[in-house]
Design a protein around this motif. Structure first.
Motif, PDB file in Angstrom:
ATOM      1  N   SER A  13     -12.336  29.688   1.453  1.00 57.66           N
ATOM      2  CA  SER A  13     -11.010  29.589   1.553  1.00 57.66           C
ATOM      3  C   SER A  13     -10.326  28.928   0.165  1.00 57.66           C
ATOM      4  N   LEU A  14      -9.427  29.495  -0.354  1.00 55.43           N
ATOM      5  CA  LEU A  14      -8.517  28.778  -1.284  1.00 55.43           C
ATOM      6  C   LEU A  14      -7.946  27.737  -0.704  1.00 55.43           C
ATOM      7  N   THR A  15      -7.941  26.296  -1.289  1.00 58.46           N
ATOM      8  CA  THR A  15      -7.283  25.321  -0.684  1.00 58.46           C
ATOM      9  C   THR A  15      -5.998  25.135  -1.044  1.00 58.46           C
ATOM     10  N   SER A  16      -5.791  25.852  -2.408  1.00 59.61           N
ATOM     11  CA  SER A  16      -4.269  25.943  -2.970  1.00 59.61           C
ATOM     12  C   SER A  16      -4.386  26.861  -4.049  1.00 59.61           C
ATOM     13  N   ARG A  17      -3.156  27.444  -4.544  1.00 61.65           N
ATOM     14  CA  ARG A  17      -2.972  28.369  -5.611  1.00 61.65           C
ATOM     15  C   ARG A  17      -3.536  27.845  -6.714  1.00 61.65           C
ATOM     16  N   PRO A  18      -4.440  28.848  -7.369  1.00 61.68           N
ATOM     17  CA  PRO A  18      -5.314  28.670  -8.589  1.00 61.68           C
ATOM     18  C   PRO A  18      -4.535  27.867  -9.690  1.00 61.68           C
ATOM     19  N   ARG A  61     -10.549  36.958 -19.633  1.00 60.14           N
ATOM     20  CA  ARG A  61      -9.601  37.956 -19.250  1.00 60.14           C
ATOM     21  C   ARG A  61      -9.503  37.890 -17.744  1.00 60.14           C
ATOM     22  N   GLN A  62     -10.723  37.818 -17.060  1.00 62.03           N
ATOM     23  CA  GLN A  62     -10.701  37.870 -15.452  1.00 62.03           C
ATOM     24  C   GLN A  62      -9.720  36.684 -15.097  1.00 62.03           C
ATOM     25  N   ALA A  63      -9.664  35.670 -15.703  1.00 62.96           N
ATOM     26  CA  ALA A  63      -8.749  34.326 -15.219  1.00 62.96           C
ATOM     27  C   ALA A  63      -7.393  34.896 -15.406  1.00 62.96           C
ATOM     28  N   GLU A  64      -6.933  35.634 -16.619  1.00 64.96           N
ATOM     29  CA  GLU A  64      -5.678  35.930 -16.860  1.00 64.96           C
ATOM     30  C   GLU A  64      -5.381  37.173 -15.832  1.00 64.96           C
ATOM     31  N   MET A  65      -6.348  38.002 -15.400  1.00 65.19           N
ATOM     32  CA  MET A  65      -6.064  39.015 -14.366  1.00 65.19           C
ATOM     33  C   MET A  65      -5.829  38.583 -13.002  1.00 65.19           C
ATOM     34  N   TRP A  66      -6.363  37.411 -12.448  1.00 64.78           N
ATOM     35  CA  TRP A  66      -6.410  37.181 -11.357  1.00 64.78           C
ATOM     36  C   TRP A  66      -5.499  36.008 -11.063  1.00 64.78           C
ATOM     37  N   GLY A  67      -5.067  35.163 -12.277  1.00 67.61           N
ATOM     38  CA  GLY A  67      -4.120  34.076 -11.964  1.00 67.61           C
ATOM     39  C   GLY A  67      -2.848  34.221 -11.349  1.00 67.61           C
TER      40      GLY A  67
END
Length: 272
Positions: A13-18, A61-67
């Protein structure tokens, strides 16, 4: 030289917003902080849940897509690899082992249980935390015994990686070779078996990713990522080695839960 294999699989689980940032050259880097709990069994068959926290980097590109899509508490699947980097600060050499994501995908949270730690961060129960490596030992194993008589071995594994990159001339695709150095630790019977290996031996490692922490002589808090081995296998390299004095055995063993927990940093000391 053993075939290089370097894979990491995580579900947490993500502990915070990326956190999104960009390099001076414009490359997007998305920092993902994942938390979960591994379910392990000690030698008496008792089940224990051991927490973990890992930082993952997604590039391009994946980083920008999911950010702008991912949120705190979201369940996430990560497929990636360990990436070793080294630098120098104030005349002192430093190194770091990072998790570099090749692919991520949010997961349906229905039927999954999360809890909150002492810092109110969500942590997934029955998570996935698996590493598969194949490489060669860079030195002889360091086998020792705890005061309670438990065998523990530390291994240094060099994993060669060949990936397709972009050449500087005429945008030609070229093969880029890198070597990643990974620390591996094993316990009990698995440790004693591994203690007989030698520098240069090929080794397949299947285990879990863990974080160590300690205080340096200057009082600075340091962190190190390593692999806790759950299974080791010595690969063969064709008929030439099939008749060797040491057979290519498969060894599997559990983690010493109580000993391993001593290496886990308190939640207030985690790097995020």
């Amino acid at each position: 030289m053993a075939r290089g294999l370097n894979r990491v699989l995580l579900i947490g689980s993500l502990t915070s917003r990326p956190d999104m940032r960009y390099t001076p050259g414009g490359l997007a880097i998305l920092e993902l902080n994942l938390a979960g709990q591994d379910t392990l069994w000690d030698e008496s068959g008792q089940e224990r849940e051991v927490p973990w926290y890992h930082r993952v980097r997604l590039l391009g590109r994946q980083a920008e897509m999911w950010g702008d899509v991912l949120e705190r508490g979201q369940l996430l699947f990560v497929e990636g690899r360990l990436e070793y980097r080294q630098w120098e600060r104030d005349g002192e050499k430093r190194s770091e082992l990072q998790v570099r994501a090749d692919f991520i995908d949010p997961l349906d949270p229905r039927g999954r249980e999360t809890l909150e730690d002492t810092r109110n961060q969500p942590r997934l129960r029955h998570a996935l935390n698996q590493v598969v490596l194949m490489g060669n030992l860079t030195r002889d194993p360091e086998l020792r015994y705890t005061p309670q008589g438990t065998a523990v071995v530390r291994l240094s594994l060099a994993v060669n990686e060949r990936r397709r990159g972009q050449g500087k001339e005429a945008n030609r695709a070229v093969n880029e070779e890198r070597t990643h150095f990974v620390g591996v630790q094993a316990w009990r019977d698995l440790a004693e078996w591994a203690g007989e290996l030698k520098k240069g031996d090929g080794l397949l490692v299947i285990g879990r990713l863990v974080n160590d922490s300690w205080t340096s002589s200057s009082g600075e808090r340091r962190f190190q990522t390593r692999v806790e081995a759950l299974r080791l296998e010595r690969p063969t390299r064709g008929p030439a080695q099939a008749g060797g004095s040491r057979s290519p055995m498969v060894q599997a063993g559990g983690v010493d839960i109580d000993e391993g927990l001593e290496d886990f940093p308190p939640e207030e000391d985690l790097p995020f």
